[in-house]
Design an enzyme around this catalytic site. Structure first.
Site, short mmCIF file in Angstrom:
data_model
loop_
_atom_site.label_atom_id
_atom_site.label_comp_id
_atom_site.label_asym_id
_atom_site.label_seq_id
_atom_site.Cartn_x
_atom_site.Cartn_y
_atom_site.Cartn_z
N MET A 32 0.76 10.55 5.09
CA MET A 32 2.19 10.87 5.08
C MET A 32 2.55 11.70 3.85
SD MET A 32 5.04 7.88 4.96
CE MET A 32 5.38 7.62 3.24
N SER A 105 -4.83 7.14 4.64
CA SER A 105 -3.59 6.41 4.81
C SER A 105 -3.19 6.36 6.29
CB SER A 105 -2.52 7.05 3.91
OG SER A 105 -1.46 6.16 3.69
N GLN A 106 -1.95 6.75 6.66
CA GLN A 106 -1.58 6.61 8.08
C GLN A 106 -2.49 7.44 8.99
OE1 GLN A 106 2.55 7.85 8.61
NE2 GLN A 106 2.05 10.02 8.64
N ASP A 223 -3.28 -0.89 -5.07
CA ASP A 223 -2.42 -0.05 -4.26
C ASP A 223 -0.95 -0.44 -4.42
OD1 ASP A 223 -1.19 1.36 -2.09
OD2 ASP A 223 -3.15 1.48 -1.15
N HIS A 279 -3.27 3.81 -4.54
CA HIS A 279 -3.44 4.38 -3.20
C HIS A 279 -4.17 5.74 -3.19
CE1 HIS A 279 -2.51 4.31 1.01
NE2 HIS A 279 -1.85 5.43 0.98
#
Ligand SMILES: *[C@@H]1O[C@H](CO)[C@@H](O)[C@H](O)[C@H]1NC(C)=O
Ligand SMILES: *[C@@H]1O[C@H](CO)[C@@H](O)[C@H](O)[C@H]1NC(C)=O
Ligand SMILES: *[C@@H]1O[C@H](CO)[C@@H](O)[C@H](O)[C@H]1NC(C)=O
Length: 298
Positions: A32, A105-106, A223, A279
């Site tokens: 994202m 991530s996503q 994270d 992250h």
């Protein structure tokens, strides 16, 4: 193949190059707020994979340019994004023989959705870097350039994630997971609850996920973006509260093997790695030792 290659190498190095091992191509799916090709993020990973492995790297772009690619990461439904990616990847000649996939991530849960739904591609290994396989509950602190967008998202997700309109306009709503109301999540999440077989058991999803050679989940120990961070290992809050977490193995999803993960674990296809840092912060040398050398070299 390697030993055959070295014998051949002794006979004729030219022959070896043409008949030798071809590194499996790699597909990347960004996170994202990122895009396929920014030089400071996926662009540099892509170059490094090319340099160190000689691999063909394809970075998924949703939309005609990087600006729309970034926007679509927020505002295009994952179902649609997966459909677009499925169509793009399936016509790419270099990927026809299969590929390894790395999701950021996503992008990691979207790639898993792609594997489960897209019959036109063959994925060998899935590498999930900070992916949220059980969704998220909570948004990171809002600061920096996109804080107004972040504030808007936070309000919408906290109060109305499972409304039709939120599910339609905000990709993050589709993997919002409210542990205080699991039923609302099961009913209302239009993406994650589906690919996690929460409502019904889609046997094709199980079969396709199990066709992977390895499913590698990397968790970032410090994270500050993903709540709870256990989601990066397919764990989540215990149902009914938002403090105590449970591992994948403790979840109904695993115990009743709704998605085939239990069987995958028994076949040693699941790998849980962790790395110190926030992250998506990792060094290339860590990545090379733990991911490239172990999963991307065949
Ligand atoms: C690696 O990068 C070089 C330089 O951009 C390019 O010419 C080459 O085709 C790439 N290799 C693969 C396998 O894609
Ligand atoms: C979930 O869906 C079922 C069946 O449609 C319905 O009976 C139930 O009230 C819904 N629950 C929530 C919390 O939305
Ligand atoms: C990251 O988290 C681990 C485990 O919780 C902890 O031991 C370590 O000190 C943390 N590192 C940093 C840089 O905060």
């Amino acid at each position: 193949m390697k030993s055959v290659c070295s014998i051949l190498l002794a006979l004729s190095s030219l022959y070896c190059i043409s008949a030798g091992d071809k590194v499996t191509p790699i597909v990347l799916w960004h996170g994202m707020g990122d895009s396929c090709c920014f030089p400071f993020s996926l662009g540099s990973i892509s170059d490094k994979l090319n340099e160190t492995l000689g691999a063909y790297v394809y970075s998924i772009e949703i939309g005609p340019n990087v600006v729309e690619d970034v926007e679509n990461g927020f505002f295009k439904h994952p179902d649609k994004q997966i459909e677009i990616a499925c169509n793009k990847l399936s016509v790419e000649p270099a990927l026809a023989g299969g590929f390894n996939a790395i999701g950021f991530s996503q992008g990691a849960q979207f790639l898993r959705g792609l594997i489960q739904r897209c019959t036109k591609v063959k994925v060998k290994n899935l590498i999930s870097l900070g992916g949220q396989h059980q969704g998220v509950y909570g948004l990171p602190r809002c600061d920096g350039i996109s804080s107004s967008l972040c504030d808007f998202m936070r309000k919408l997700l906290n109060h109305a994630a499972y409304t039709e309109v939120a599910q339609k306009i905000l990709a993050q709503a589709t993997y919002w997971h409210d542990p205080l109301d699991e039923e609302a999540y099961r009913n209302g999440s239009t993406f994650l609850a589906d690919i996690n077989n929460e409502r019904t058991i889609n046997k094709d999803y199980v079969t396709r996920l199990q066709s992977l050679e390895n499913f590698v989940m990397v968790k970032f120990e410090n994270d500050s973006m993903v709540q709870p961070v256990e989601s990066e290992w397919f764990g989540f809050y215990k149902p009914g509260q938002a403090k105590e977490v449970q591992s994948l193995e403790e979840s109904d999803l695993y115990i009743n093997d709704r998605l085939g993960l239990k069987q995958m674990k028994e076949e040693s296809k699941l790998h849980f790695l962790q790395v110190e840092g926030d992250h998506l912060r990792f060094s290339w040398s860590w990545f090379e030792d733990n991911i490239v050398d172990k999963f991307l070299k065949n």
